[in-house]
Write a protein that holds these residues in place. Structure first.
Motif, PDB file in Angstrom:
ATOM      1  N   GLY A   9     105.792  53.385  38.897  1.00  0.00           N
ATOM      2  CA  GLY A   9     104.531  53.949  38.465  1.00  0.00           C
ATOM      3  C   GLY A   9     104.592  55.459  38.350  1.00  0.00           C
ATOM      4  O   GLY A   9     105.592  56.089  38.701  1.00  0.00           O
ATOM      5  N   GLY A  10     103.518  56.036  37.853  1.00  0.00           N
ATOM      6  CA  GLY A  10     103.468  57.490  37.724  1.00  0.00           C
ATOM      7  C   GLY A  10     102.289  57.913  36.886  1.00  0.00           C
ATOM      8  O   GLY A  10     101.394  57.131  36.584  1.00  0.00           O
ATOM      9  N   LEU A  11     102.310  59.191  36.527  1.00  0.00           N
ATOM     10  CA  LEU A  11     101.268  59.782  35.692  1.00  0.00           C
ATOM     11  C   LEU A  11     101.803  59.916  34.272  1.00  0.00           C
ATOM     12  O   LEU A  11     102.885  60.478  34.068  1.00  0.00           O
ATOM     13  CB  LEU A  11     100.868  61.154  36.253  1.00  0.00           C
ATOM     14  N   VAL A  12     101.057  59.415  33.315  1.00  0.00           N
ATOM     15  CA  VAL A  12     101.485  59.456  31.925  1.00  0.00           C
ATOM     16  C   VAL A  12     100.280  59.706  31.043  1.00  0.00           C
ATOM     17  O   VAL A  12      99.150  59.332  31.392  1.00  0.00           O
ATOM     18  CB  VAL A  12     102.203  58.134  31.549  1.00  0.00           C
ATOM     19  N   GLN A  13     100.497  60.331  29.913  1.00  0.00           N
ATOM     20  CA  GLN A  13      99.401  60.561  28.974  1.00  0.00           C
ATOM     21  C   GLN A  13      99.125  59.290  28.167  1.00  0.00           C
ATOM     22  O   GLN A  13     100.002  58.444  27.984  1.00  0.00           O
ATOM     23  CB  GLN A  13      99.760  61.707  28.026  1.00  0.00           C
ATOM     24  N   ALA A  14      97.908  59.198  27.712  1.00  0.00           N
ATOM     25  CA  ALA A  14      97.533  58.068  26.863  1.00  0.00           C
ATOM     26  C   ALA A  14      98.491  57.983  25.672  1.00  0.00           C
ATOM     27  O   ALA A  14      98.853  59.010  25.082  1.00  0.00           O
ATOM     28  CB  ALA A  14      96.104  58.218  26.388  1.00  0.00           C
ATOM     29  N   GLY A  15      98.897  56.758  25.368  1.00  0.00           N
ATOM     30  CA  GLY A  15      99.870  56.541  24.308  1.00  0.00           C
ATOM     31  C   GLY A  15     101.303  56.488  24.797  1.00  0.00           C
ATOM     32  O   GLY A  15     102.203  56.088  24.046  1.00  0.00           O
ATOM     33  N   GLY A  16     101.509  56.878  26.037  1.00  0.00           N
ATOM     34  CA  GLY A  16     102.856  56.888  26.598  1.00  0.00           C
ATOM     35  C   GLY A  16     103.286  55.534  27.123  1.00  0.00           C
ATOM     36  O   GLY A  16     102.583  54.524  26.961  1.00  0.00           O
ATOM     37  N   SER A  17     104.454  55.535  27.774  1.00  0.00           N
ATOM     38  CA  SER A  17     105.055  54.292  28.264  1.00  0.00           C
ATOM     39  C   SER A  17     105.536  54.454  29.697  1.00  0.00           C
ATOM     40  O   SER A  17     105.874  55.559  30.135  1.00  0.00           O
ATOM     41  CB  SER A  17     106.256  53.908  27.389  1.00  0.00           C
ATOM     42  N   LEU A  18     105.561  53.338  30.396  1.00  0.00           N
ATOM     43  CA  LEU A  18     106.149  53.252  31.729  1.00  0.00           C
ATOM     44  C   LEU A  18     106.805  51.885  31.870  1.00  0.00           C
ATOM     45  O   LEU A  18     106.375  50.916  31.231  1.00  0.00           O
ATOM     46  CB  LEU A  18     105.096  53.411  32.823  1.00  0.00           C
ATOM     47  N   ARG A  19     107.807  51.820  32.732  1.00  0.00           N
ATOM     48  CA  ARG A  19     108.437  50.543  33.049  1.00  0.00           C
ATOM     49  C   ARG A  19     108.358  50.326  34.554  1.00  0.00           C
ATOM     50  O   ARG A  19     108.925  51.096  35.330  1.00  0.00           O
ATOM     51  CB  ARG A  19     109.895  50.519  32.597  1.00  0.00           C
ATOM     52  N   LEU A  20     107.665  49.296  34.938  1.00  0.00           N
ATOM     53  CA  LEU A  20     107.537  48.951  36.348  1.00  0.00           C
ATOM     54  C   LEU A  20     108.590  47.924  36.737  1.00  0.00           C
ATOM     55  O   LEU A  20     108.999  47.101  35.920  1.00  0.00           O
ATOM     56  CB  LEU A  20     106.147  48.380  36.635  1.00  0.00           C
ATOM     57  N   LEU A  80     107.879  45.151  34.060  1.00  0.00           N
ATOM     58  CA  LEU A  80     106.723  45.211  33.163  1.00  0.00           C
ATOM     59  C   LEU A  80     106.863  46.478  32.329  1.00  0.00           C
ATOM     60  O   LEU A  80     106.688  47.592  32.854  1.00  0.00           O
ATOM     61  CB  LEU A  80     105.404  45.217  33.939  1.00  0.00           C
ATOM     62  N   GLN A  81     107.204  46.307  31.065  1.00  0.00           N
ATOM     63  CA  GLN A  81     107.270  47.423  30.133  1.00  0.00           C
ATOM     64  C   GLN A  81     105.882  47.638  29.563  1.00  0.00           C
ATOM     65  O   GLN A  81     105.312  46.718  28.970  1.00  0.00           O
ATOM     66  CB  GLN A  81     108.272  47.125  29.006  1.00  0.00           C
ATOM     67  N   MET A  82     105.368  48.820  29.750  1.00  0.00           N
ATOM     68  CA  MET A  82     104.007  49.133  29.318  1.00  0.00           C
ATOM     69  C   MET A  82     104.045  50.223  28.262  1.00  0.00           C
ATOM     70  O   MET A  82     104.478  51.346  28.545  1.00  0.00           O
ATOM     71  CB  MET A  82     103.161  49.580  30.519  1.00  0.00           C
ATOM     72  N   ASN A  83     103.632  49.895  27.066  1.00  0.00           N
ATOM     73  CA  ASN A  83     103.608  50.835  25.947  1.00  0.00           C
ATOM     74  C   ASN A  83     102.177  51.080  25.498  1.00  0.00           C
ATOM     75  O   ASN A  83     101.266  50.320  25.846  1.00  0.00           O
ATOM     76  CB  ASN A  83     104.429  50.277  24.786  1.00  0.00           C
ATOM     77  N   SER A  84     101.993  52.123  24.736  1.00  0.00           N
ATOM     78  CA  SER A  84     100.667  52.461  24.192  1.00  0.00           C
ATOM     79  C   SER A  84      99.615  52.444  25.302  1.00  0.00           C
ATOM     80  O   SER A  84      98.536  51.844  25.159  1.00  0.00           O
ATOM     81  CB  SER A  84     100.288  51.485  23.082  1.00  0.00           C
ATOM     82  N   LEU A  85      99.922  53.095  26.390  1.00  0.00           N
ATOM     83  CA  LEU A  85      99.031  53.054  27.547  1.00  0.00           C
ATOM     84  C   LEU A  85      97.693  53.713  27.246  1.00  0.00           C
ATOM     85  O   LEU A  85      97.608  54.696  26.492  1.00  0.00           O
ATOM     86  CB  LEU A  85      99.700  53.730  28.739  1.00  0.00           C
ATOM     87  N   LYS A  86      96.661  53.144  27.849  1.00  0.00           N
ATOM     88  CA  LYS A  86      95.292  53.628  27.690  1.00  0.00           C
ATOM     89  C   LYS A  86      94.761  54.066  29.056  1.00  0.00           C
ATOM     90  O   LYS A  86      95.262  53.626  30.104  1.00  0.00           O
ATOM     91  CB  LYS A  86      94.405  52.511  27.143  1.00  0.00           C
TER      92      LYS A  86
END
Length: 123
Positions: A9-20, A80-86
């Motif tokens: 986890g972490g801090l990301v801007q909207a539209g960014g991605s994270l992989r858990l 869990l690959q998370m793209n286009s984060l809101k």
């Protein structure tokens, strides 16, 4: 007893991605359905994604098309690959394991959880 360790986890801007990642021990990983959940402040824990032992997936409507669950049986780990984060994806994310889809579908079926990993999406 199952042990679950979530990370990524972490801090990301909207539209960014994270992989858990979620590392599981104390279970026969290949026999278990794995699931991801999240809990936002003031809200109940909700199901995000399910991945069966065969790799079939089910997603909550809110994340469909943006999140992808996967698993690596050699590492006893689910991702869990998370793209286009809101911003509304901001929550603590957890994983858990069960023998059937019905078991993991309702987070209230579990009494034991890992520490979770915080995902914060800024606008």
């Amino acid at each position: 007893q199952v042990q679950l360790v979530e990370s990524g986890g972490g801090l990301v801007q909207a539209g960014g991605s994270l992989r858990l990642s979620c590392a599981a021990s104390g279970i026969i990983f290949r026999n278990n359905v794995m699931a991801w959940y999240r809990q936002a402040p003031g809200k109940q824990r909700e199901l995000v994604a399910i991945i069966t032992s065969g790799g079939s997936t089910i997603y909550a409507d809110s994340v469909k098309g943006r999140f992808t669950a996967s698993r690596d049986s050699a590492k006893n780990t689910v991702y869990l690959q998370m793209n286009s984060l809101k911003t509304e994806d901001t929550a603590v994310y957890y994983c858990n394991a069960g023998i059937t889809i019905a078991t993991v579908y309702n987070p209230r079926n579990f009494r034991s959880w890992g520490q979770g990993t915080q995902v914060t999406v800024s606008s």
